[in-house]
Design a protein around this motif. Sequence first.
Motif, mmCIF file in Angstrom:
data_model
loop_
_atom_site.group_PDB
_atom_site.id
_atom_site.type_symbol
_atom_site.label_atom_id
_atom_site.label_comp_id
_atom_site.label_asym_id
_atom_site.label_seq_id
_atom_site.Cartn_x
_atom_site.Cartn_y
_atom_site.Cartn_z
ATOM 1 N N PRO A 1 -5.877 6.777 -14.027
ATOM 2 C CA PRO A 1 -5.649 8.089 -13.409
ATOM 3 C C PRO A 1 -6.207 8.148 -11.998
ATOM 4 N N ALA A 2 -5.609 8.966 -11.177
ATOM 5 C CA ALA A 2 -6.067 9.105 -9.793
ATOM 6 C C ALA A 2 -7.499 9.622 -9.766
ATOM 7 N N PRO A 3 -8.287 9.162 -8.813
ATOM 8 C CA PRO A 3 -9.656 9.670 -8.700
ATOM 9 C C PRO A 3 -9.677 11.176 -8.496
ATOM 10 N N ALA A 4 -10.693 11.810 -9.022
ATOM 11 C CA ALA A 4 -10.840 13.258 -8.862
ATOM 12 C C ALA A 4 -10.832 13.613 -7.383
ATOM 13 N N GLY A 5 -10.136 14.682 -7.058
ATOM 14 C CA GLY A 5 -10.081 15.136 -5.676
ATOM 15 C C GLY A 5 -8.918 14.594 -4.890
ATOM 16 N N THR A 6 -8.123 13.689 -5.478
ATOM 17 C CA THR A 6 -6.943 13.175 -4.782
ATOM 18 C C THR A 6 -5.920 14.296 -4.629
ATOM 19 N N THR A 7 -5.490 14.546 -3.406
ATOM 20 C CA THR A 7 -4.556 15.645 -3.161
ATOM 21 C C THR A 7 -3.291 15.222 -2.440
ATOM 22 N N ASP A 8 -3.264 14.015 -1.911
ATOM 23 C CA ASP A 8 -2.068 13.539 -1.211
ATOM 24 C C ASP A 8 -1.149 12.832 -2.197
ATOM 25 N N VAL A 9 0.090 13.332 -2.313
ATOM 26 C CA VAL A 9 1.071 12.712 -3.192
ATOM 27 C C VAL A 9 1.869 11.717 -2.356
ATOM 28 N N THR A 10 1.625 10.422 -2.606
ATOM 29 C CA THR A 10 2.302 9.352 -1.869
ATOM 30 C C THR A 10 2.935 8.400 -2.883
ATOM 31 N N GLY A 11 3.610 7.383 -2.376
ATOM 32 C CA GLY A 11 4.176 6.396 -3.272
ATOM 33 C C GLY A 11 3.118 5.697 -4.105
#
Length: 319
Positions: free
Chosen positions: A118-128
Amino acid sequence: MDILVLGGTQFVGRHIVLAFLASGHRVSILTRGRTPDELPETVERLRGDRGEAGGLDALAGRSWDACVDVSGYLPQAVQASVDALRERVGGYVLISTVSVYAEPDRHPVREDDPLLPPAPAGTTDVTGETYGPLKVACEHVVQTAFGARATILRPQIVAGPFDHTARYPYWVDRASGGGETLLPGDGQDHVQVIDARDLARFTVRVVEGGVGGIFNVAGPRLSWGQFARLLGVRAPVWVDAAALRDLGLGFRELPLFIPETGEQAGLMNVSAERAVLAGLTLTPPEVTARDTRAWSEHAGLSYALTPQREAEVLAAARR
């Protein structure tokens, strides 16, 4: 039934709303009101932004038989809606993606295959790079909160009318233009999509049946040669993947193409057996192509591969 859709005005969400209405259900949508809304007047519009404090106030004091989350991309936003709805919806359906799988070279890809971290907590940029891990985190949020009442749908690339992504529409529009047509590979690679209307009908089916669990949602698997014939391409010019890379062309310019020998080739071989057993029905590929073209010819879409660039690539490939 009373259905809440988070999102619902664009492409996949629009088809899901229309499918619930066609089945006789009442639909409310929660949106930020920033995108065009061409839904029927019978749909209840609620305004809110779950990424903001107080953004879900419009849901206060309300209850629904089920929630379908079409716009859940960030786990913190999904957590906000889950917290608000945990005791006020009968079930929660998250529209996820096949991009959650950690080993996309498997053939076929199945629901029990390993997932990306899972993405690290706080990740907000949706990229490839973050899209899949963020969806993994969103799935965890929903499953933790709803348990057996959670339904995770992992669609293949979605196709059909209203497809603003311009991936599948590129091919139906290009085929209709005629002339020599640049096609990737040698015709033996594979392409697989899911018609948005099939995904929508299956969403209705799992909600009506109270079906929880995880389901890949994918359509027929075609060779690129079959796909080209289905589209009506009359003068195909096949260029192999290595040559395309050398010419600077990739998935953006030639959408849907994942080489058979590539690290992600399994994503064009997704098993939907579990969904079919649960009631998924599939639109014939030629109908998807026909109906997408009927919509896209008036949609004014723009594509990364222009006719001029295509002609340059065809000329270079012959040298």
